[in-house]
Write a protein that holds these residues in place. Sequence first.
Motif, mmCIF file in Angstrom:
data_model
loop_
_atom_site.group_PDB
_atom_site.id
_atom_site.type_symbol
_atom_site.label_atom_id
_atom_site.label_comp_id
_atom_site.label_asym_id
_atom_site.label_seq_id
_atom_site.Cartn_x
_atom_site.Cartn_y
_atom_site.Cartn_z
ATOM 1 N N LEU A 367 0.827 -1.213 0.000
ATOM 2 C CA LEU A 367 0.000 0.000 0.000
ATOM 3 C C LEU A 367 0.860 1.261 0.000
ATOM 4 O O LEU A 367 0.543 2.247 -0.679
ATOM 5 N N VAL A 368 1.968 1.230 0.757
ATOM 6 C CA VAL A 368 2.880 2.375 0.788
ATOM 7 C C VAL A 368 3.523 2.580 -0.589
ATOM 8 O O VAL A 368 3.630 3.712 -1.083
ATOM 9 N N GLY A 369 3.953 1.482 -1.224
ATOM 10 C CA GLY A 369 4.522 1.584 -2.563
ATOM 11 C C GLY A 369 3.506 2.109 -3.560
ATOM 12 O O GLY A 369 3.825 2.938 -4.421
ATOM 13 N N LEU A 370 2.270 1.625 -3.431
ATOM 14 C CA LEU A 370 1.199 2.089 -4.319
ATOM 15 C C LEU A 370 0.922 3.575 -4.094
ATOM 16 O O LEU A 370 0.776 4.350 -5.051
ATOM 17 N N GLY A 371 0.880 3.989 -2.814
ATOM 18 C CA GLY A 371 0.658 5.397 -2.496
ATOM 19 C C GLY A 371 1.778 6.281 -2.993
ATOM 20 O O GLY A 371 1.549 7.372 -3.531
ATOM 21 N N GLY A 372 3.032 5.791 -2.827
ATOM 22 C CA GLY A 372 4.182 6.554 -3.295
ATOM 23 C C GLY A 372 4.246 6.679 -4.807
ATOM 24 O O GLY A 372 4.878 7.594 -5.333
ATOM 25 N N HIS A 373 3.580 5.742 -5.496
ATOM 26 C CA HIS A 373 3.554 5.786 -6.967
ATOM 27 C C HIS A 373 2.607 6.875 -7.474
ATOM 28 O O HIS A 373 2.855 7.498 -8.511
ATOM 29 N N TYR A 374 1.512 7.111 -6.741
ATOM 30 C CA TYR A 374 0.482 8.047 -7.196
ATOM 31 C C TYR A 374 0.458 9.362 -6.422
ATOM 32 O O TYR A 374 -0.180 10.317 -6.866
ATOM 33 N N ALA A 375 1.128 9.433 -5.269
ATOM 34 C CA ALA A 375 1.081 10.646 -4.442
ATOM 35 C C ALA A 375 2.483 10.963 -3.932
ATOM 36 O O ALA A 375 3.436 10.220 -4.169
ATOM 37 N N SER A 376 2.599 12.076 -3.222
ATOM 38 C CA SER A 376 3.888 12.488 -2.663
ATOM 39 C C SER A 376 4.330 11.522 -1.574
ATOM 40 O O SER A 376 3.548 11.169 -0.678
ATOM 41 N N VAL A 377 5.593 11.087 -1.638
ATOM 42 C CA VAL A 377 6.101 10.170 -0.615
ATOM 43 C C VAL A 377 6.139 10.854 0.753
ATOM 44 O O VAL A 377 6.036 10.189 1.790
ATOM 45 N N ARG A 378 6.288 12.182 0.761
ATOM 46 C CA ARG A 378 6.267 12.918 2.038
ATOM 47 C C ARG A 378 4.892 12.768 2.705
ATOM 48 O O ARG A 378 4.795 12.527 3.910
ATOM 49 N N VAL A 379 3.843 12.913 1.924
ATOM 50 C CA VAL A 379 2.478 12.809 2.453
ATOM 51 C C VAL A 379 2.221 11.391 2.965
ATOM 52 O O VAL A 379 1.659 11.200 4.045
ATOM 53 N N ILE A 380 2.644 10.398 2.191
ATOM 54 C CA ILE A 380 2.425 8.991 2.581
ATOM 55 C C ILE A 380 3.123 8.695 3.899
ATOM 56 O O ILE A 380 2.544 8.091 4.808
ATOM 57 N N LEU A 381 4.392 9.132 4.030
ATOM 58 C CA LEU A 381 5.141 8.861 5.250
ATOM 59 C C LEU A 381 4.532 9.605 6.444
ATOM 60 O O LEU A 381 4.484 9.079 7.559
ATOM 61 N N CYS A 382 4.047 10.817 6.213
ATOM 62 C CA CYS A 382 3.403 11.583 7.280
ATOM 63 C C CYS A 382 2.125 10.887 7.753
ATOM 64 O O CYS A 382 1.841 10.808 8.949
ATOM 65 N N ILE A 383 1.358 10.354 6.799
ATOM 66 C CA ILE A 383 0.150 9.605 7.148
ATOM 67 C C ILE A 383 0.510 8.389 7.997
ATOM 68 O O ILE A 383 -0.182 8.067 8.979
ATOM 69 N N GLN A 384 1.602 7.713 7.657
ATOM 70 C CA GLN A 384 2.060 6.568 8.448
ATOM 71 C C GLN A 384 2.363 6.987 9.888
ATOM 72 O O GLN A 384 1.992 6.290 10.839
ATOM 73 N N GLY A 385 3.061 8.125 10.039
ATOM 74 C CA GLY A 385 3.399 8.600 11.380
ATOM 75 C C GLY A 385 2.167 8.939 12.205
ATOM 76 O O GLY A 385 2.077 8.579 13.396
ATOM 77 N N VAL A 386 1.195 9.613 11.595
ATOM 78 C CA VAL A 386 -0.042 9.973 12.302
ATOM 79 C C VAL A 386 -0.814 8.718 12.702
ATOM 80 O O VAL A 386 -1.329 8.612 13.827
ATOM 81 N N ALA A 387 -0.895 7.756 11.790
ATOM 82 C CA ALA A 387 -1.591 6.499 12.093
ATOM 83 C C ALA A 387 -0.932 5.776 13.264
ATOM 84 O O ALA A 387 -1.611 5.206 14.135
ATOM 85 N N GLY A 388 0.407 5.801 13.307
ATOM 86 C CA GLY A 388 1.126 5.170 14.413
ATOM 87 C C GLY A 388 0.864 5.850 15.736
ATOM 88 O O GLY A 388 0.702 5.188 16.771
ATOM 89 N N LEU A 389 0.824 7.186 15.734
ATOM 90 C CA LEU A 389 0.525 7.929 16.968
ATOM 91 C C LEU A 389 -0.874 7.607 17.480
ATOM 92 O O LEU A 389 -1.074 7.400 18.693
ATOM 93 N N LEU A 390 -1.843 7.557 16.587
ATOM 94 C CA LEU A 390 -3.215 7.216 16.984
ATOM 95 C C LEU A 390 -3.279 5.790 17.542
ATOM 96 O O LEU A 390 -3.986 5.523 18.523
ATOM 97 N N THR A 391 -2.509 4.889 16.932
ATOM 98 C CA THR A 391 -2.446 3.507 17.419
ATOM 99 C C THR A 391 -1.895 3.454 18.843
ATOM 100 O O THR A 391 -2.429 2.749 19.708
ATOM 101 N N ALA A 392 -0.828 4.214 19.105
ATOM 102 C CA ALA A 392 -0.231 4.242 20.450
ATOM 103 C C ALA A 392 -1.234 4.758 21.484
ATOM 104 O O ALA A 392 -1.336 4.217 22.588
ATOM 105 N N ILE A 393 -1.989 5.796 21.122
ATOM 106 C CA ILE A 393 -2.976 6.368 22.049
ATOM 107 C C ILE A 393 -4.074 5.353 22.364
ATOM 108 O O ILE A 393 -4.442 5.137 23.529
ATOM 109 N N VAL A 394 -4.598 4.700 21.321
ATOM 110 C CA VAL A 394 -5.684 3.727 21.507
ATOM 111 C C VAL A 394 -5.234 2.565 22.379
ATOM 112 O O VAL A 394 -5.936 2.167 23.325
ATOM 113 N N PHE A 395 -4.067 2.011 22.096
ATOM 114 C CA PHE A 395 -3.607 0.855 22.868
ATOM 115 C C PHE A 395 -3.162 1.250 24.270
ATOM 116 O O PHE A 395 -3.246 0.438 25.193
#
Length: 421
Positions: A367-395
């Motif tokens: 999914l990351v490779g697919l996202g990086g193919h069609y969108a900015s890799v900066r945006v994709i990596l930032c989305i990954q970081g935000v998702a990880g932070l939300l995961t840490a809060i929930v758990f």
Amino acid sequence: MSALSTTFRSLKYYNYRLYFVGQSISLIGTWMERIAINWLVYSTTHSALMLGVVNFAGQIPTLLLSPYGGTISDRHNRYKILLTTQIAAMIQASVMATLVILHIYSMPAIICLSIVLGVINAFDTPSRQSLMIKLVEDKNDLQNAIALNSSMVNLARMVGPAVAGILLTTVGTSICFLLNALSFIAVITSLLFMKLPSMEVKKVTVSVWAGLKQGYNYLKQAHDIKLMILLMACTSFFVMPYSTLMPVFAKDIFHGDAGTYSMLNSVSGLGSLIGAIYMATLKNTGNIKRIVVFACAMFSAGLGIFAWCNNIWLALLFIMPAGAGAMMQIAATNTFVQTTVSDEMRGRVISYYVMAFMGMQPLGSFLVGLGGHYASVRVILCIQGVAGLLTAIVFGMLFKKSAARELQHEKDLPLTGIEAQ
């Protein structure tokens, strides 16, 4: 006992020393090939999507087969399984090296060989992790052994990319693949020289699939282990596939070469090494759930900031704590599972951990490779970081709720014996 001798106390065991040295050499070769293959794929295809496909192919067998591999580990001699898988991995690495040296490789061939290695790892990893407890004679040193193992992995993660970067820019990719194939000699030799006690394998009458179900049912009852493994699964899916995009950052964002790519990996490995050494200094596992949640948050935040760095030196400053957080979470989760699970269920439960850790990454990588193919890799990596932070809060909230439930359960238990008097 000095702090230094406390940190490295597991090395006093003969079998663990052999394992440590053999794996150290082999893993340096593994990281050299990992850097070389990603750089080879991206420099040949210039496609983030193809990077995602190759990473997906190499890791998806772990998702599908690791529970089966864990069941096999519980039913057979783990040492013999590990020796067999390491020999198989050396053969796979030798074939890959031959193709690259002779310049007869192709993307389909690389993908097929990556799948073969993924199948081998699905059986190798549960057996290797389950064997760890047999390499140290005192169970009190198991946490230290796991943490030292993580330190060794990350020392290799730091040294391997650094050496690969030098070789890629001076000699070429072929030598990295050749050295990886040769590095398996060290780990196979170390296994052959081990003096392990005889391993009694209980005769099992139930089928393999019934054994898998038993492992799943055990996890449903072991609530904290289940939460730990689910947190690892979420982190592996959302955040850990960041490495798929590192060749793109090195080449297109920072306008570098193979040396830049290897430097990003080496500095991340240095952070991971620091995190693993910190885990090795811990004397108890009392705060391990809190450490896991904090480490997940640090990993994610570091990557989120890294995504928007324009200066390579500033980027390195933030990828280091990200690497530390990733390794602290991995080592702490592994320690918690290893020290909590019952021995007869060890292989099966560890296989679910491996499926969460290594098996979810291919889905995220694709999914990351697919996202990086069609969108900015900066945006994709930032989305990954935000998702990880939300995961840490929930758990973090789920662990608190679990602790409150356990406390309430203890209060509700009827008093017996002396307590009732």
